[in-house]
Each structure stands twice: as structure tokens, then as C-alpha cells.
Design a protein around this motif. Structure first.
Motif, PDB file in Angstrom:
ATOM      1  N   TRP A 142      -2.663  -8.756   0.438  1.00  0.00           N
ATOM      2  CA  TRP A 142      -2.444  -9.550   1.621  1.00  0.00           C
ATOM      3  C   TRP A 142      -0.801  -9.771   1.745  1.00  0.00           C
ATOM      4  O   TRP A 142      -0.367  -9.830   2.583  1.00  0.00           O
ATOM      5  N   GLN A 143      -0.356 -10.304   0.408  1.00  0.00           N
ATOM      6  CA  GLN A 143       1.062 -10.708   0.478  1.00  0.00           C
ATOM      7  C   GLN A 143       2.108  -9.742   0.773  1.00  0.00           C
ATOM      8  O   GLN A 143       3.003  -9.594   1.316  1.00  0.00           O
ATOM      9  N   VAL A 144       1.582  -8.512   0.088  1.00  0.00           N
ATOM     10  CA  VAL A 144       2.517  -7.277   0.333  1.00  0.00           C
ATOM     11  C   VAL A 144       2.471  -6.691   1.729  1.00  0.00           C
ATOM     12  O   VAL A 144       3.474  -6.534   2.109  1.00  0.00           O
ATOM     13  N   LEU A 145       1.304  -7.019   2.524  1.00  0.00           N
ATOM     14  CA  LEU A 145       1.121  -6.563   4.003  1.00  0.00           C
ATOM     15  C   LEU A 145       2.161  -7.675   4.626  1.00  0.00           C
ATOM     16  O   LEU A 145       2.981  -7.014   5.456  1.00  0.00           O
ATOM     17  N   GLU A 146       2.124  -9.022   4.502  1.00  0.00           N
ATOM     18  CA  GLU A 146       2.700  -9.777   5.332  1.00  0.00           C
ATOM     19  C   GLU A 146       4.381  -9.655   5.011  1.00  0.00           C
ATOM     20  O   GLU A 146       5.178  -9.801   5.961  1.00  0.00           O
TER      21      GLU A 146
ATOM     22  N   THR B   4      -0.917   5.006  -1.308  1.00  0.00           N
ATOM     23  CA  THR B   4      -0.899   6.582  -1.120  1.00  0.00           C
ATOM     24  C   THR B   4       0.691   6.870  -1.251  1.00  0.00           C
ATOM     25  O   THR B   4       1.462   6.242  -1.420  1.00  0.00           O
ATOM     26  N   ILE B   5       0.616   8.256  -1.462  1.00  0.00           N
ATOM     27  CA  ILE B   5       1.932   8.891  -1.797  1.00  0.00           C
ATOM     28  C   ILE B   5       2.374   9.511  -0.559  1.00  0.00           C
ATOM     29  O   ILE B   5       3.177  10.355  -0.497  1.00  0.00           O
ATOM     30  N   LEU B   6       1.546   9.069   0.683  1.00  0.00           N
ATOM     31  CA  LEU B   6       1.835   9.834   1.930  1.00  0.00           C
ATOM     32  C   LEU B   6       3.182   9.338   2.733  1.00  0.00           C
ATOM     33  O   LEU B   6       3.616  10.166   3.625  1.00  0.00           O
ATOM     34  N   PRO B   7       3.578   8.219   2.589  1.00  0.00           N
ATOM     35  CA  PRO B   7       4.677   8.020   3.297  1.00  0.00           C
ATOM     36  C   PRO B   7       5.996   9.002   3.426  1.00  0.00           C
ATOM     37  O   PRO B   7       6.000   9.653   2.555  1.00  0.00           O
ATOM     38  N   SER B   8       6.539   9.440   4.574  1.00  0.00           N
ATOM     39  CA  SER B   8       7.391  10.366   4.733  1.00  0.00           C
ATOM     40  C   SER B   8       8.798  10.197   3.997  1.00  0.00           C
ATOM     41  O   SER B   8       8.915   9.062   3.287  1.00  0.00           O
ATOM     42  N   GLU B   9       9.511  11.253   3.502  1.00  0.00           N
ATOM     43  CA  GLU B   9      10.325  10.941   2.509  1.00  0.00           C
ATOM     44  C   GLU B   9      11.460   9.959   3.035  1.00  0.00           C
ATOM     45  O   GLU B   9      12.010   9.115   2.068  1.00  0.00           O
ATOM     46  N   ASP B  10      11.851   9.742   4.166  1.00  0.00           N
ATOM     47  CA  ASP B  10      12.848   8.940   4.481  1.00  0.00           C
ATOM     48  C   ASP B  10      12.406   7.585   4.311  1.00  0.00           C
ATOM     49  O   ASP B  10      13.057   6.478   4.280  1.00  0.00           O
ATOM     50  N   LYS B  11      10.917   7.222   4.512  1.00  0.00           N
ATOM     51  CA  LYS B  11      10.616   6.140   4.396  1.00  0.00           C
ATOM     52  C   LYS B  11       9.873   5.639   2.889  1.00  0.00           C
ATOM     53  O   LYS B  11       9.730   4.498   2.708  1.00  0.00           O
ATOM     54  N   PHE B  12       9.674   6.517   2.145  1.00  0.00           N
ATOM     55  CA  PHE B  12       9.044   6.524   0.802  1.00  0.00           C
ATOM     56  C   PHE B  12       9.885   5.577  -0.108  1.00  0.00           C
ATOM     57  O   PHE B  12       9.222   4.404  -0.417  1.00  0.00           O
ATOM     58  N   ILE B  13      11.213   5.747  -0.210  1.00  0.00           N
ATOM     59  CA  ILE B  13      11.963   4.924  -1.261  1.00  0.00           C
ATOM     60  C   ILE B  13      12.130   3.481  -0.536  1.00  0.00           C
ATOM     61  O   ILE B  13      11.876   2.492  -1.457  1.00  0.00           O
ATOM     62  N   PRO B  14      12.317   3.233   0.744  1.00  0.00           N
ATOM     63  CA  PRO B  14      12.707   1.981   1.411  1.00  0.00           C
ATOM     64  C   PRO B  14      11.093   1.268   1.077  1.00  0.00           C
ATOM     65  O   PRO B  14      11.062   0.053   0.617  1.00  0.00           O
ATOM     66  N   MET B  15      10.121   1.955   1.285  1.00  0.00           N
ATOM     67  CA  MET B  15       8.860   1.405   1.210  1.00  0.00           C
ATOM     68  C   MET B  15       8.490   0.842  -0.299  1.00  0.00           C
ATOM     69  O   MET B  15       8.168  -0.281  -0.565  1.00  0.00           O
ATOM     70  N   PHE B  16       8.932   1.601  -1.329  1.00  0.00           N
ATOM     71  CA  PHE B  16       8.673   1.266  -2.507  1.00  0.00           C
ATOM     72  C   PHE B  16       9.835   0.284  -2.894  1.00  0.00           C
ATOM     73  O   PHE B  16       9.703  -0.653  -3.881  1.00  0.00           O
TER      74      PHE B  16
ATOM     75  N   LYS C 223       8.625  -3.305  -4.769  1.00  0.00           N
ATOM     76  CA  LYS C 223       9.189  -3.573  -6.041  1.00  0.00           C
ATOM     77  C   LYS C 223       9.835  -5.066  -6.033  1.00  0.00           C
ATOM     78  O   LYS C 223       9.466  -5.979  -6.884  1.00  0.00           O
ATOM     79  N   THR C 224      10.500  -5.289  -5.163  1.00  0.00           N
ATOM     80  CA  THR C 224      11.425  -6.648  -4.826  1.00  0.00           C
ATOM     81  C   THR C 224      10.349  -7.809  -4.820  1.00  0.00           C
ATOM     82  O   THR C 224      10.284  -8.735  -5.477  1.00  0.00           O
ATOM     83  N   PHE C 225       9.246  -7.439  -3.908  1.00  0.00           N
ATOM     84  CA  PHE C 225       8.005  -8.243  -3.591  1.00  0.00           C
ATOM     85  C   PHE C 225       7.262  -8.514  -4.873  1.00  0.00           C
ATOM     86  O   PHE C 225       7.393  -9.736  -5.547  1.00  0.00           O
ATOM     87  N   HIS C 226       7.329  -7.412  -5.708  1.00  0.00           N
ATOM     88  CA  HIS C 226       6.654  -7.519  -6.988  1.00  0.00           C
ATOM     89  C   HIS C 226       7.180  -8.555  -8.130  1.00  0.00           C
ATOM     90  O   HIS C 226       6.726  -9.305  -8.865  1.00  0.00           O
ATOM     91  N   GLN C 227       8.561  -8.218  -8.077  1.00  0.00           N
ATOM     92  CA  GLN C 227       9.229  -9.176  -9.098  1.00  0.00           C
ATOM     93  C   GLN C 227       9.372 -10.590  -8.590  1.00  0.00           C
ATOM     94  O   GLN C 227       9.442 -11.306  -9.572  1.00  0.00           O
ATOM     95  N   ASP C 228       9.318 -10.722  -7.466  1.00  0.00           N
ATOM     96  CA  ASP C 228       9.591 -12.177  -6.898  1.00  0.00           C
ATOM     97  C   ASP C 228       8.290 -12.757  -7.204  1.00  0.00           C
ATOM     98  O   ASP C 228       8.393 -13.985  -7.344  1.00  0.00           O
ATOM     99  N   LEU C 229       7.116 -12.202  -7.281  1.00  0.00           N
ATOM    100  CA  LEU C 229       5.814 -12.799  -7.352  1.00  0.00           C
ATOM    101  C   LEU C 229       5.675 -13.021  -8.832  1.00  0.00           C
ATOM    102  O   LEU C 229       4.946 -14.262  -9.334  1.00  0.00           O
TER     103      LEU C 229
END
Lengths: 475, 475
Positions: free
Chosen positions: A423-427, A453-465, A469-475
């Protein structure tokens, strides 16, 4: 005056749960609308991590769409912009339809030439004959699951007479959902996380023996390549499972919808049918229902709802019962039927459209390979995250370690920790990941799971991760 | 080694029957193949009398097909051969889809703009508001029937706890089929043949009271216009039925898939929703589920499997249960969803495609009117045949008097007389008519029934009836 109420509604409707599509999905659609009306958020787009390839950027295969457009607007058959082989395919289908129109009802089983194409595909794939009479077209893979989980129900819902079906944990929630509908018993077997999510016969045996007092075991579901786990099973592992089913008198339900999604070097897809036929003659009466779908692979046509089942080793009577059951939905979508047939019979090397098709397919496959590798790497680079290799399918299913603070906060909110995390990742990042519990992996201690999923297109893939990653570290 | 057998298969699979699609349908497909391979028969084409308009010659509505082709091949959006309004429609749909592609999964309920179009259509039709939240898109009408007959099941399959649903005789076999699946009780009520197949409240009351010791009555199915009977119910008749359902605490299931097929002068379609809303406020909590389909009307798009349900008077909890039940099929076909939306929102008078659409629709409607009238006339001109007026839908359901010789011959063949008659018609004239018993009208004495459609195209219509008339006289 109220007649139909929460209290007296069919209990099957109350039992069903399909947690992939719960309140988090609703919330993700809400956030889409919030963005559309101009709300400012730390992301510009919601990424719903369903197995929905085109919705996340995968381009369609041009040839497939051309054939469908020709079927719907036959005047395009005179348009020089459409290749001749696509026109030939469309004509061949129309020729097999009542009144030569895609609008007709088909037989319950589906369009004959489509069933023949599928049977031919299976024969070529496995090196063993398949006959079109054993192919039933379905509205997506989910209708095949409805039939498979339904047909083994015993009618006795209590005690020892109740049907039981072995399903993997973690596993695709649709199987559980249909077993709940029928009040059948879920025999949960654990995939071996340490062995790249393989099936382990000792664990199968344990699960079966523990379930025996509660049900009559009737079948086993095997998902290969795996959802949500992304593994590709070895030949030997499949053979062990077949032998186990034979010994224990279980129908094998093979969910092979990701058979064209193989990414890891050295990994190879073996169908249960092939491994079965390689065995001795004593397995000639083995019962197997396998399913495939147009929604995955390089087609990725989810919304068109194409699917098929192959019925192996079933008696004519049983096959006839399944056909009659399906007749109560008249027939599957003709568009879904055609796309399923095209997936199994794409342009051949001697055809005009082959080059374009082949290029499009290669681009998609290369992109999958790259993103599968990256996903495994990025996830394992995150603190407290451990993830098996994404060898196939479209998913990673990492194990995450949550801080005590995060677990406490989830408790305050009154929701389970993995759901809280998603939920937090989503928000905060706009990604709708699916909590592990939707796949029956509730986690324990401070270990939890999610599917991405591994599905986001390549231009969106890295920003998504990066956002994740930032969210995960903050948590 | 055999695990799944005729003996231990889920009994629900054994109970289901759908007699419209039985051995006679299989035989009709065989005969098609015999003709294709060059067999000489007294006819050149098999006419399968399903409600399959385009399969029997009705042309498609060009605008509908254009929108679908544009969705599948978005590069056609640059093709000047396609009208701008069709392009606008396609763009509006794509804009509402995840990733702007028709290939995406939708929410379980369906595409929002499509649901909004349908709600708007209902509001305009009835003069009372409809909200899109109460619209659920389905894979054809048959999926709505699956839900309607399923949701009222009680879970107690025996004695007084068993659910009962009132269904018309003669009536569309799909209702019976789904009740058999759930082992629910069929409360058969007879339509009044002498009063043009109207519903008679005294008969409804009789059927209900006789059924009470065997079940808990939960709902009533009303089919208007009628299948297989072709009647159009009067406003007063519908009002009586609503009052009856309110008194007896029954959910009303309104099958209104033929609402655009009204042929007789003076006949008019009134939706159950409208008649309900015209009643006093005391009916504000009345529960109604109505269904519509893209397969009938001037669209006639059967194979694309479009349909919707409107849920009226159900609590949020019950609606949520129905949604969750449907989530186990992921989502309905996107193509089916779009065609259902287009049927409810065809080109408007101020749009470019309106003139062509309007012309195409008028041709189809005029042809229906003509053929409906002719069908009633020709059937009544045949010896021993009596048929009510075909006022709506696509069917006539004549009563025929069979000779003792024909009845004896049927007995020798071991099949019921109406089935024997339809089989002989199929073999000798190429028309597959549906025996009355598929609609629960078994006949008695020397009186039997069959269903015939008014659908063959005008050039084939008279020859088809001439072959039937000759056969009938010979028999």
C-alpha cells in the motif's frame, strides 16, 4: 421486501476470494483518477503490476492485429496496405464460420481450423501427436481453470468425501479462488525457495498425507513457468511430479501459459505432455489437462481472452461432460479463439509477414531477457531483499525483511505487514505490487513477500525501480 | 490408473443439459461437411436456426465494426477511409484503458466509459436514472445468466432449504441448464398460449404454491420479448409480474436481450426497470437484475460475446459479492465490452456516421418486420400447424399436429416425436429447427412444438419455407 441479502446469498459467492484484485487494485484505479484530475504526486503514472504486457508497454504483434481487423472489417481484404498472408488467414477462418462471419456463434469447443492449428502446434512442440478433438477453446486461461477446479469436485462437501486439489504455495490465486467456490479442499504444497522454487516430492507427499483425513485428493496443479515465482522447471522435476501423480492417482493440471516466456540462459520449457509421452507405456492412461493462453508470451493479448485446454487421457464420456458444461456459455469469444490460434500458428518462414513478425518477436524477447536479469540484480542489491533468478514468466517474488517499526505501523493501521508495504509503495511510488498473501505466502517473523512484474517498458523500468529502492531504504 | 471417470466426475457436470446444443447440432455440422465434400442432397446449404443473425445473412453495422478495427489496428486512425466519429470513439475507449491499449485487462466490472454509456442509454430509455456503478459487463448474456441463477442458490441442496427459481415454459434452456448445475429447483410456469404467450398471475401462483414444499422460492425469470415464443409483453402484464414478485418476495430476473427486436404494429417494449420505477415508492427496495446482449437487435454480434447486467435494489454487500465472484474470470472480453457499449450508444444524429448507420438499421428492421409477418402467415397456412403472431425477438414457436404414423416411426427410432420431426426436417430440407422439448414443451397426444427463426436472408427465406412445407405435407 429485501430478498437477496448478505445473509442468504449463495455461500459460494461468499467463499470466493481473489486477492490480486482487492482494495489495493481499487485504490490504484483511484490514484490514476487523482493524477488525471491534476493531483500532484511523486510519480506521474500508476504502474499496476499485473501480468498485462501490452498495458505496460509491450507492442502488439502487427500480424495478429491485422488478421483480427480483417475479420471485423472484411472490406479491408481489398486494402493493399494489408499483407496477403494476413488476408489468407482471415479468409480461412471466415470460410470455417457459419455464414462466413466472425459474428457467428461457434460450436462449444471452438472453430475447427483454430483447433486444428493448435493441435498441430502441440504436435510440433512435443514431437508427439495431438488431435483437435481434444482441444477446447476457452475465454482466457481463467475459464480453463474454472473447468479444471470444477470437474474434480465430488459433490460431497464434508469430511472424507470432499475433493482436494494440490496447489502450490506461492501460487496463482485463481486456483484457490475456484476451490473456495466449490468448497473443495486446498492441499497446499510449498515450492522450495532454496532450490529456485522447484517442486519437492517429499513435500508433495507430506502435504498429501496431512490432507488425507480431510478430503479425497483428486488433482495437482503445476504452474510452469511459475507465477508468481518466475522459475522454469527442469525436465527431471516434471518427470518426478508425473510419477508422483500416477502413484497417488491424481489428475495433473498443467498451467503452461508462460511457455513462451523463457529468459535465463540454459533454461528450457518442457511441456508436461512431452515429458509424459517420453515415459513408458504404463503411463498411457495418465490424465492431464494442460492450459495455454494468448495473454502471455510475445502476444500479450490479455483483454481479448483467448485460451485453450488440451484434454489428455480422459474418457469420451468425461470429455463429453466437460463439453456440455461449457455449452452453457454458448461459445467462447470468436476474437479470443482466433488470437489463440494465431499465437499457435504465427507467420511461417515462407510467408510474407514472417520477417516483420520475427523482428517484432525478437525485440520483445530481448527486452524480456534484459529486464528479467536486471530485476533479479536490482532486487538482490536492495537491503534485506533476497530474490531467486527470474528464469521465466513475468514475475519476481522477492523475500523482504521488514523493520520492527514498519511491522508496528501496519498493526496500527490494522492491515498485514506485506499489504501495508504494498500500500505504501503504491501511495509513494505509484507501483501496485501484489502482497505475498495473495499467493498464500503470509510471511512470518519479519520476513514477507511481494510479486513484482518485469513488464514496465525500458524507459520506465529503471525510474520505477529507483523509486522503489528509495522508498524501501526510507522504510 | 484412471482418476477422473463418468462415475466420480462432479455431479454438477452430469446434471447440466443444454438441449439446444445436442446431437442434432452435431449432425447439422456433419451435414455441412458432407455438402462441402460434394455429397448430393435436396438442399445446398444447412440452415442452423439459432438466434445467430449475421450467420444467417444479416449484414453487420459498419460503424460498429470500424470502431473495433480501429481499436485493434490503431495505425488505421490515420486512414482517411475511416470516419472521424469512429476514430473519436476508438480514442475515447483507448484513453480509458490501462496503457491505452485494447489488449489490457480491465477492472472486473468492465471499462468505465462503456459502463457510463450503458447507464446513459438506460436512463434515456426509461426516463429514470441509472448509474454506471450498477452496470457489470459480461461475456455475452449467458454469463449474466450464470450469475443470476447462481447467486440465489442457498447452499442447502435438499428439502426445504433448496433454492427455487420460476422459469417460463416454453423458455430458453440456458436458465434450466444453470439451475440443474446448482441442483436448484425449477419452478416451471406455463406461458398462456391462448393469450399470445402472456404471463398469467393465477398460473404463477399455482406453480409457486406447488413448488413450496420442495424449495425456498427465490426468483422469477421473465423473458421479454420472448424466446422461443416471439411475444412482446404488455405494460400491464409486466406490472402484474412485478407486483407478484414483490408479494412473494422474489428477485425478478429480466432477460431483455431482444428489446430492439420489435416487429408487430402497435407492439412496444417496456423494460422491467421502467415499469418498476413507475410504481409507487413502496417498490423502491424491489430487487431486479436485468440483462442485455450485443448478440441480438440490429447489431447481431453473437460471437463477440458482449453483454451487461444492471443490478437494481441490491445492497452494496451483495453487489460486492457478485463483483468478487466475477473477478475469478479476470475480466470480460474487451471486444465484447466495446460492442455492447456501441449497441447502447450508436452514432448520434449530429455525427458523420449517423446517416449510414440509420440506413443500415432501417434495412435490417424492415426486413425483420417483413419476415416476422411472413413467418406467422406461412406457418399458419400449413396443415395442422398453429402459431401465435411473431411480435418480437427472432422466433416462432408453432404447435404442430403429427400423424400417428410419424409418432410410431419416432418410437421405432427410439426418439421423441418432436426430435424425430426436427431430425427429418434437417436431413431432408437442411434446416436445423429446435424441438419443443429443448424449451421444456414436450407436447402431448399428437401435439408437438418446434422453434424456427425468422432469420434466413430474404432470398433464402421463401425456398427454406417451401422445402419445409413440402416436407411437412409429405409427412
Amino acid at each position: 421486501m429485501e430478498v437477496l441479502t448478505e445473509e442468504n446469498i449463495n455461500p459460494a459467492f461468499k467463499r470466493i476470494k481473489y486477492e490480486v484484485r482487492g482494495w489495493l487494485e481499487d485504490r490504484s484505479h483511484e490514484i490514476r483518477q487523482e493524477l488525471a484530475r491534476g493531483d500532484v504526486k511523486p510519480f506521474s503514472e500508476v504502474v499496476i503490476h499485473f501480468g498485462n504486457p501490452q498495458g505496460m508497454g509491450q507492442p502488439p504483434i502487427t500480424f495478429f492485429r491485422q488478421v483480427l481487423a480483417l475479420l471485423l472489417c472484411p472490406e479491408l481484404l481489398n486494402d493493399p496496405g494489408f499483407p496477403q498472408d494476413a488476408k489468407n488467414r482471415a479468409k480461412r477462418i471466415l470460410n470455417d464460420m457459419v455464414g462466413h462471419t466472425i459474428s457467428s456463434y461457434t460450436s462449444t469447443q471452438g472453430i475447427n481450423v483454430v483447433r486444428q492449428d493448435i493441435a498441430h502446434f502441440i504436435s510440433q512442440r512435443d514431437g508427439y501427436p495431438a488431435v483437435y478433438e481434444d482441444i477446447l477453446l476457452t475465454n482466457g486461461g481463467s475459464e480453463a481453470i474454472e473447468v479444471m477446479m470444477g470437474v474434480v469436485q465430488t459433490g460431497t462437501q464434508d469430511g472424507r468425501g470432499r475433493a482436494g486439489v494440490m496447489i502450490p504455495v506461492p501460487g496463482y490465486g485463481m486456483y484457490k479462488s475456484r476451490l473456495l467456490q466449490h468448497n473443495s479442499y486446498q492441499i497446499l504444497y510449498r515450492l522450495d525457495e532454496e532450490k529456485n522454487w522447484a517442486l519437492n516430492v517429499t513435500e508433495l507427499k507430506r502435504a498429501l498425507e496431512e490432507a488425507r483425513p480431510h478430503c479425497v485428493p483428486r488433482g495437482l496443479v503445476l504452474i510452469n513457468p511459475g507465477n508468481p515465482t518466475g522459475q522454469v522447471l527442469t525436465y527431471e522435476n516434471i518427470q518426478e511430479v508425473i510419477k508422483f501423480c500416477a502413484r497417488e492417482k491424481l489428475v495433473l493440471f498443467a498451467d503452461e501459459v508462460y511457455q513462451d516466456n523463457i529468459h535465463a540462459d540454459g533454461a528450457q520449457f518442457y511441456s508436461c505432455k512431452k515429458v509424459l509421452r517420453d515415459l513408458e507405456a504404463e503411463y498411457s492412461e495418465f490424465q492431464l489437462i494442460s492450459l495455454h493462453s494468448s495473454a502471455k508470451g510475445c502476444a500479450g493479448e490479455c483483454g481479448l481472452r483467448g485460451g485453450y485446454m488440451e484434454l489428455v487421457g480422459l474418457s469420451d464420456q468425461v470429455k463429453s461432460r466437460i463439453k456440455t458444461y461449457l455449452s452453457a456459455r454458448s461459445c467462447p469469444s470468436t476474437i479470443g479463439q482466433v488470437i489463440m490460434g494465431l499465437v499457435c500458428n504465427p507467420p511461417r518462414p515462407d510467408e510474407e509477414s514472417y520477417e516483420r513478425f520475427s523482428k517484432e518477436r525478437t525485440i520483445i524477447q530481448d527486452s524480456y531477457k534484459k529486464k528479467a536479469k536486471l530485476t533479479t540484480e536490482i532486487l538482490n542489491s536492495m537491503e534485506g531483499v533476497k530474490c531467486n533468478e527470474v528464469a521465466g514468466a513475468m514475475y519476481a517474488f522477492p523475500r523482504i525483511t521488514l523493520s520492527q517499526r514498519a511491522i508496528e505501523e501496519a498493526k496500527v493501521q490494522g492491515i498485514p505487514p506485506d499489504e501495508f508495504y504494498c500500500w505504501q509503495v503504491l501511495e509513494k511510488t505509484g507501483s501496485y505490487l501484489i502482497p505475498g498473501r495473495a499467493f498464500d505466502m503470509n510471511g512470518s517473523g519479519n520476513h514477507f513477500y511481494f510479486r513484482i512484474t518485469i513488464l514496465p517498458s525500458e524507459d520506465k523500468f529503471i525510474p520505477m525501480f529507483e523509486r522503489l529502492k528509495t522508498f524501501h531504504q526510507d522504510l
